[in-house]
Design an enzyme around this catalytic site. Structure first.
Site, PDB file in Angstrom:
ATOM      1  N   ARG A 192       0.836  -1.189   0.000  1.00  6.85           N
ATOM      2  CA  ARG A 192       0.000   0.000   0.000  1.00  6.85           C
ATOM      3  C   ARG A 192       0.877   1.248   0.000  1.00  6.85           C
ATOM      4  NH1 ARG A 192      -4.717   2.426  -1.326  1.00  6.85           N
ATOM      5  NH2 ARG A 192      -5.994   3.140   0.413  1.00  6.85           N
ATOM      6  N   THR A 206     -10.249   0.557  -9.475  1.00  8.65           N
ATOM      7  CA  THR A 206      -9.138  -0.254  -9.003  1.00  8.65           C
ATOM      8  C   THR A 206      -9.043  -1.384 -10.009  1.00  8.65           C
ATOM      9  OG1 THR A 206      -9.734   0.367  -6.745  1.00  8.65           O
ATOM     10  CG2 THR A 206      -8.311  -1.526  -6.953  1.00  8.65           C
ATOM     11  N   SER A 260      -7.848   1.147   3.336  1.00  2.75           N
ATOM     12  CA  SER A 260      -8.332   0.703   2.034  1.00  2.75           C
ATOM     13  C   SER A 260      -9.519  -0.229   2.212  1.00  2.75           C
ATOM     14  CB  SER A 260      -7.210  -0.031   1.288  1.00  2.75           C
ATOM     15  OG  SER A 260      -7.710  -0.699   0.147  1.00  2.75           O
ATOM     16  N   SER A 261     -10.285  -0.418   1.134  1.00  6.03           N
ATOM     17  CA  SER A 261     -11.361  -1.414   1.120  1.00  6.03           C
ATOM     18  C   SER A 261     -10.969  -2.670   0.350  1.00  6.03           C
ATOM     19  CB  SER A 261     -12.626  -0.817   0.484  1.00  6.03           C
ATOM     20  OG  SER A 261     -13.139   0.230   1.270  1.00  6.03           O
ATOM     21  N   ASP A 306      -7.749   8.638   0.664  1.00  4.90           N
ATOM     22  CA  ASP A 306      -8.246   7.526   1.478  1.00  4.90           C
ATOM     23  C   ASP A 306      -7.980   7.711   2.967  1.00  4.90           C
ATOM     24  OD1 ASP A 306      -9.417   6.183  -0.551  1.00  4.90           O
ATOM     25  OD2 ASP A 306      -8.004   4.520  -0.635  1.00  4.90           O
ATOM     26  N   ASN A 333      -6.461   4.567  -7.023  1.00  9.03           N
ATOM     27  CA  ASN A 333      -7.611   5.120  -6.307  1.00  9.03           C
ATOM     28  C   ASN A 333      -8.678   5.551  -7.305  1.00  9.03           C
ATOM     29  OD1 ASN A 333      -8.904   5.437  -3.872  1.00  9.03           O
ATOM     30  ND2 ASN A 333      -8.363   7.588  -3.670  1.00  9.03           N
ATOM     31  N   THR A 357      -4.264  -0.409  -7.208  1.00 12.38           N
ATOM     32  CA  THR A 357      -5.089   0.764  -7.488  1.00 12.38           C
ATOM     33  C   THR A 357      -4.268   2.035  -7.620  1.00 12.38           C
ATOM     34  OG1 THR A 357      -7.039   1.993  -6.716  1.00 12.38           O
ATOM     35  CG2 THR A 357      -5.476   1.264  -5.049  1.00 12.38           C
ATOM     36  N   GLY A 391     -13.592  -1.424  -7.051  1.00 15.58           N
ATOM     37  CA  GLY A 391     -14.880  -0.823  -6.768  1.00 15.58           C
ATOM     38  C   GLY A 391     -14.984   0.019  -5.521  1.00 15.58           C
ATOM     39  N   GLY A 392     -13.855   0.556  -4.994  1.00 18.24           N
ATOM     40  CA  GLY A 392     -13.970   1.413  -3.822  1.00 18.24           C
ATOM     41  C   GLY A 392     -14.652   0.670  -2.681  1.00 18.24           C
TER      42      GLY A 392
END
Length: 571
Positions: A106, A381, A452-453, A423, A401, A399, A473-474
C-alpha cells in the site's frame, strides 16, 4: 529513449516467444460470454492482453507469482486507468503446500504530510485537494511489491517476466472500446493537468482499434527490468517523480522514495462450516469487514432466504451498515494504531453488534453512529486472480484510487501517480470520494498507510484450494466480494454464476441501498421501500475476477464480462 536502450529492447523482443504467442494486432471477442473451464492453470484480469501475458508466462515455466508480476506490468500499459506502477495494493497468496500469507504494498503518506494538510484556515476541507493534483499523491508501492513477490516465490528471471509489457508499450496495441471511451472521458482533465503534449491525448477522440504506443513508459519499465525496484525508488524514475512533485509544488522527496518498504503481514482468517476464508488485514479494511459480513450472515442463517429476496437484501443491508460503521471507527494502519482485529472478529462481539437488527424494519444509520454523507463518487481499481499448474494461487488488488489517480503524469516516465491521500480521513466525519467516513484511526500522519477497502481473498474448502476472488470498486469491493463468496458457498452457484449474479451495495452512510439497474424484482424493491429503505440505482456494481477449483480438479475462470472487458484464459 537512448540508442543503447532501443538496441537492447529490440534484441530482447526479437527473440522472445511472446512475439508469436500473443496477437496484439487483433482485439476481437473482447467480451467473454461463456464459462471458461481448464484443467491446469487459469489467469483472470481486467484486460485481454494482460491475461494473455500471464498465460504466456505460465506456459514458459513461470509460476503464479511470475505471472502476477507480468500481468501487473502489462496492466500498467494497457489499462492505465488502474493498472499501475504509480500506485499500490495488496496480495493474498496460497502455496501448493497449503502455506498462505499476505503482502502489503500500500502507498504511504510522504514524510512532510500532516494531519490538517487538506483543510483551509477555517478548518474546512479544501475541495478536490486530496483527490486531484500533486498533493493527493502517496508514495507508490507497486514496483517494490511486485519485486518482493517475485523474489520470494518466482521461478523466472525478473527481466523475463517484465519483457512482455515493454513490448506492448514500445510496439503498441489496439484500444478496446472501453479504454477508448475512458480516455475520451478524461481528455479535458489530462490536458488541464499535463497539457496537450502527452500520449493519452490526441486530436479528436480515440476510437476502438486505434493503435497506441508509450515509448517513455517502455523505457521506464525497461530500466526497472534491468535494475529492479532500486531504479524506481533510487534511480532515474525516482528522480523524475520527485522532479514532477517539485515542479507542481508538492511534498514528495527522494527520501520518501528511498525509504519505502513493503510489509509481509499476517492474514485475517475465519472458519465457516467447512470453509476457510483467507484475506487481507489492516491497513485494508476489506478482509476484516468481509469476515464480519460472512459471520453475520451465518448468524442470520442467510442461506434460508432466497437469493436477492426482500429478506436477504434487507439483512445484508443491515449487516453492512454496522460493519461500515465499525470500519469508520476502528480501522487504520496497524503500525500507527492498535486495530482491535480480534475483538471485531469475535463471535461474542458480532452477536452483540448484530443483535438489534429488526428483520422487518430498516435501521436508520444515524442511530448506529452519527455522520453525514451526501454522495458516493466513481471509483476504479483492478484485480487479478491466478492459479498455476502446480496449485499455487495468488489474489492481487492494486489501485491508483480514482480513475488515472491524481491525473498527474510523470514527465518523461509515462505513467500516472495515485491520489491515495484521499483515502485518509482529511477530517473526522467528512467523507472521501467513496462516501466513506473515517476517524482518528485513519487520520493523516507522515509515513502512514491510508485505509483501504481492497480485499484480495482465497477460500479453502475442506482444506483444499477452492476459490481465488477479488474486485475493484472502492467501498463496493467489500460488499461485492462478500456476495460473490456467499453465492458460491451458501447458494451453491458456480463461479461464473456467482460473479454474474445481481449485486447490491449498502454502507453505513449514505443511508440507502444501491441496486443494479433492472437487477432486482420490482416487487422486492417495493417491499424494501415499505420497510423504510431508500433505493438508488447504479449501472453496475463490482467487476469480480475469480477462479473456482471444482471437485475433479478443473478450474473455472470467471471474468466479470457483464460489467467490464475482463477476460479469463487458462490451459
Amino acid at each position: 529513449m537512448s540508442l543503447k536502450s532501443i538496441s537492447y529492447i529490440a534484441s530482447l523482443l526479437a527473440i522472445t516467444i511472446f512475439m508469436n504467442s500473443c496477437d496484439v494486432k487483433s482485439f476481437d471477442d473482447v467480451h467473454q460470454e461463456t464459462v471458461v473451464m481448464e484443467d491446469s492453470a487459469m489467469v483472470v484480469s481486467a484486460h485481454r492482453l494482460a491475461t494473455e501475458v500471464g498465460v504466456h508466462i505460465l506456459k514458459e515455466g513461470g509460476n503464479a507469482f511470475d505471472a502476477a508480476v507480468a500481468v501487473q506490468f502489462a496492466l500498467t500499459v494497457v489499462y492505465p486507468r488502474a493498472g499501475n506502477i504509480g500506485g499500490g495494493g495488496f496480495a493474498t497468496y496460497r502455496l501448493a503446500n497449503g502455506e498462505y500469507g499476505t503482502l502489503d504494498f500500500r502507498e504511504k503518506a510522504p514524510k512532510a504530510a500532516y494531519r490538517n494538510m487538506f483543510l483551509d484556515s477555517t478548518g474546512n476541507v479544501v475541495e478536490n485537494k486530496s483527490k486531484k493534483g500533486i498533493f493527493s499523491v502517496g508514495v507508490p508501492g507497486t514496483v517494490r511489491g511486485m519485486e518482493a513477490l517475485q523474489r520470494k516465490f518466482g521461478n523466472l528471471k525478473w527481466d523475463d517476466v517484465i519483457a512482455p509489457s515493454i513490448r506492448l508499450a514500445l510496439l503498441g496495441f489496439p484500444l478496446s472500446a472501453g479504454e477508448a471511451a475512458i480516455l475520451n472521458k478524461y481528455r479535458d482533465e489530462f490536458i488541464e493537468m499535463n497539457g496537450m503534449d502527452n500520449p493519452y491525448v490526441k486530436e479528436g477522440e480515440w476510437q476502438e482499434g486505434d493503435s497506441v504506443k508509450f515509448p517513455e513508459l517502455a523505457e521506464t519499465i525497461f530500466r526497472i527490468g534491468e535494475k529492479g525496484s532500486r531504479e524506481f525508488y533510487r534511480g532515474l524514475a525516482a528522480k523524475k517523480i520527485v522532479a514532477e512533485s517539485r515542479r507542481r509544488g508538492g511534498i514528495l522527496t527522494l527520501d520518501d522514495m528511498h525509504d519505502y518498504e513493503v510489509v509481509w503481514r499476517k492474514p485475517v482468517v475465519a472458519e465457516l462450516e467447512n470453509y476457510k476464508i483467507i484475506s487481507m488485514g489492516a491497513p485494508s479494511s476489506g478482509g476484516i469487514a468481509l469476515i464480519q459480513l460472512l459471520k453475520g450472515a451465518d448468524l442470520m442463517n442467510m442461506k434460508s432466504y432466497p437469493h436477492n429476496s426482500t429478506s436477504a437484501i434487507h439483512l445484508m443491508t443491515e449487516l453492512e451498515r454496522r460493519v461500515f460503521a465499525d470500519r469508520a471507527t476502528h480501522l487504520g494502519d496497524p503500525d500507527f494504531y492498535d486495530v482491535p482485529e480480534q475483538m471485531l472478529l469475535s463471535s461474542d462481539y458480532l452477536e452483540k453488534r448484530f443483535a438489534d437488527i429488526d428483520g422487518a424494519k430498516a435501521t436508520l444509520s444515524a442511530t448506529i453512529k452519527q455522520g453525514k454523507v451526501d454522495i458516493i463518487e466513481s471509483h476504479e481499481t483492478t484485480h487479478y486472480s491466478i492459479v498455476d499448474q502446480w496449485g499455487n494461487a495468488v489474489s492481487i488488488t492494486t489501485t491508483l484510487n480514482g480513475n488515472f489517480g491524481s491525473k498527474v503524469l510523470v514527465r518523461g516516465a509515462g505513467f500516472f501517480l495515485n491520489n491515495e491521500m484521499d483515502d485518509f480521513s482529511a477530517k473526522p466525519g467528512i467523507p472521501n470520494q467513496f462516501g466513506l467516513v473515517g476517524g482518528e484511526a485513519n487520520a493523516i500522519a507522515p509515513e502512514k498507510r491510508m485505509l483501504s477497502s481492497m480485499c484480495p481473498t482465497i477460500v479453502e474448502k475442506e482444506g483444499k484450494l477452492f476459490m481465488v476472488v477479488g474486485t475493484p470498486g472502492g467501498s463496493t469491493i467489500i460488499t461485492t466480494t462478500y456476495q460473490t463468496i456467499q453465492n458460491a458457498i451458501w447458494y451453491d452457484m458456480g463461479m461464473q454464476d456467482a460473479v454474474n449474479a445481481t449485486k447490491t451495495h449498502a454502507q453505513w452512510l449514505p443511508d440507502e441501498i444501491h441496486l443494479e439497474e433492472d437487477g432486482v424484482d420490482s416487487l422486492v424493491v417495493d417491499s424494501l421501500t415499505q420497510m423504510g429503505h431508500t433505493i438508488k440505482y447504479w449501472k453496475s456494481i463490482g467487476k469480480m475476477n475469480c477462479i473456482m477449483i471444482l471437485e475433479n480438479g478443473d478450474l473455472e475462470g470467471a471474468a466479470d464480462y457483464t460489467r467490464s472487458e475482463s477476460v479469463a484464459i487458462g490451459f
